[in-house]
Design a protein around this motif. Structure first.
Motif, PDB file in Angstrom:
ATOM      1  N   ILE A  96      31.983   0.827  -5.498  1.00 22.85           N
ATOM      2  CA  ILE A  96      33.281   1.126  -6.112  1.00 22.85           C
ATOM      3  C   ILE A  96      33.812  -0.060  -6.912  1.00 22.85           C
ATOM      4  O   ILE A  96      34.307   0.102  -8.030  1.00 22.85           O
ATOM      5  CB  ILE A  96      34.291   1.562  -5.036  1.00 22.85           C
ATOM      6  N   LEU A  97      33.705  -1.254  -6.333  1.00 23.65           N
ATOM      7  CA  LEU A  97      34.299  -2.426  -6.980  1.00 23.65           C
ATOM      8  C   LEU A  97      33.422  -3.057  -8.063  1.00 23.65           C
ATOM      9  O   LEU A  97      33.947  -3.598  -9.037  1.00 23.65           O
ATOM     10  CB  LEU A  97      34.639  -3.493  -5.930  1.00 23.65           C
ATOM     11  N   LEU A  98      32.099  -3.008  -7.902  1.00 26.84           N
ATOM     12  CA  LEU A  98      31.219  -3.757  -8.796  1.00 26.84           C
ATOM     13  C   LEU A  98      30.392  -2.871  -9.724  1.00 26.84           C
ATOM     14  O   LEU A  98      30.306  -3.141 -10.915  1.00 26.84           O
ATOM     15  CB  LEU A  98      30.275  -4.644  -7.973  1.00 26.84           C
ATOM     16  N   LEU A  99      29.749  -1.858  -9.189  1.00 23.72           N
ATOM     17  CA  LEU A  99      28.766  -1.103  -9.957  1.00 23.72           C
ATOM     18  C   LEU A  99      29.358   0.064 -10.736  1.00 23.72           C
ATOM     19  O   LEU A  99      29.008   0.280 -11.897  1.00 23.72           O
ATOM     20  CB  LEU A  99      27.645  -0.623  -9.029  1.00 23.72           C
ATOM     21  N   VAL A 100      30.240   0.828 -10.116  1.00 23.26           N
ATOM     22  CA  VAL A 100      30.795   2.015 -10.783  1.00 23.26           C
ATOM     23  C   VAL A 100      31.540   1.668 -12.074  1.00 23.26           C
ATOM     24  O   VAL A 100      31.370   2.367 -13.082  1.00 23.26           O
ATOM     25  CB  VAL A 100      31.668   2.838  -9.815  1.00 23.26           C
ATOM     26  N   PRO A 101      32.356   0.608 -12.106  1.00 25.95           N
ATOM     27  CA  PRO A 101      33.037   0.305 -13.372  1.00 25.95           C
ATOM     28  C   PRO A 101      32.069   0.063 -14.538  1.00 25.95           C
ATOM     29  O   PRO A 101      32.310   0.536 -15.654  1.00 25.95           O
ATOM     30  CB  PRO A 101      33.847  -0.952 -13.049  1.00 25.95           C
ATOM     31  N   ILE A 102      30.967  -0.637 -14.267  1.00 30.17           N
ATOM     32  CA  ILE A 102      29.981  -0.868 -15.325  1.00 30.17           C
ATOM     33  C   ILE A 102      29.269   0.431 -15.669  1.00 30.17           C
ATOM     34  O   ILE A 102      29.077   0.757 -16.846  1.00 30.17           O
ATOM     35  CB  ILE A 102      28.967  -1.951 -14.900  1.00 30.17           C
ATOM     36  N   ASN A 103      28.886   1.186 -14.643  1.00 31.69           N
ATOM     37  CA  ASN A 103      28.185   2.449 -14.870  1.00 31.69           C
ATOM     38  C   ASN A 103      29.049   3.432 -15.653  1.00 31.69           C
ATOM     39  O   ASN A 103      28.549   4.144 -16.534  1.00 31.69           O
ATOM     40  CB  ASN A 103      27.754   3.067 -13.541  1.00 31.69           C
TER      41      ASN A 103
END
Length: 148
Positions: A96-103
């Motif tokens: 939620i904090l690291l990967l989803v925003p980039i994805n």
């Protein structure tokens, strides 16, 4: 009934680990080696496809692990299952904090609209993903150990 839950949970988490390991060490290196814009297009498509499936898989794995821990509270290995559950919680938080925003950004990119630093953003996603894969492998290992 508890045995069926243990096996089902372990298989589902193991399959998730296999998919995420494959993304990290097979698919993304293949995409990176593709010519011209093909790699970026493949990553965008993968982000859309897996971005729809993986949240259900991660949360489902966590729910199953939680049910296993509760149902088997007085059985040997419960501490391992609880620790695995904590690691799965960590993997969801990392997502939620690291990967989803980039994805969420990357899955909309095309060669015409991607930012100039798209490769750096994908490299950052890859680094976070390697860490998440390590966390879910550890969780899976604990679940397997709890079975025996």
């Amino acid at each position: 009934m508890l045995n069926a839950l243990e096996v089902c949970t372990t298989v589902i988490v193991g399959l998730m680990v296999g998919v995420e390991f494959s993304v990290a060490f097979v698919m993304n290196p293949i995409f990176t080696a593709l010519p011209e814009d093909s790699g970026q297009l493949a990553r965008s498509h993968g982000g859309r496809m897996l971005g729809a499936v993986m949240p259900v898989w991660y949360i489902g794995s966590l729910v199953l692990t939680t049910v296993w821990a509760i149902a088997g509270w007085n059985h040997p290995g419960t501490g391992l299952v609880v620790t695995a559950g904590a690691l799965l919680i960590l993997s969801v938080i990392m997502s939620i904090l690291l990967l989803v925003p980039i994805n969420d950004q990357g899955k909309t990119w095309t060669p015409e609209n991607r930012p100039a630093d798209w490769k750096e953003q994908m490299n950052r996603w890859d680094r976070y993903h390697y860490a998440r894969v390590a966390v879910i492998i550890a969780a899976f290992t604990l679940l397997v150990t709890a079975l025996v």
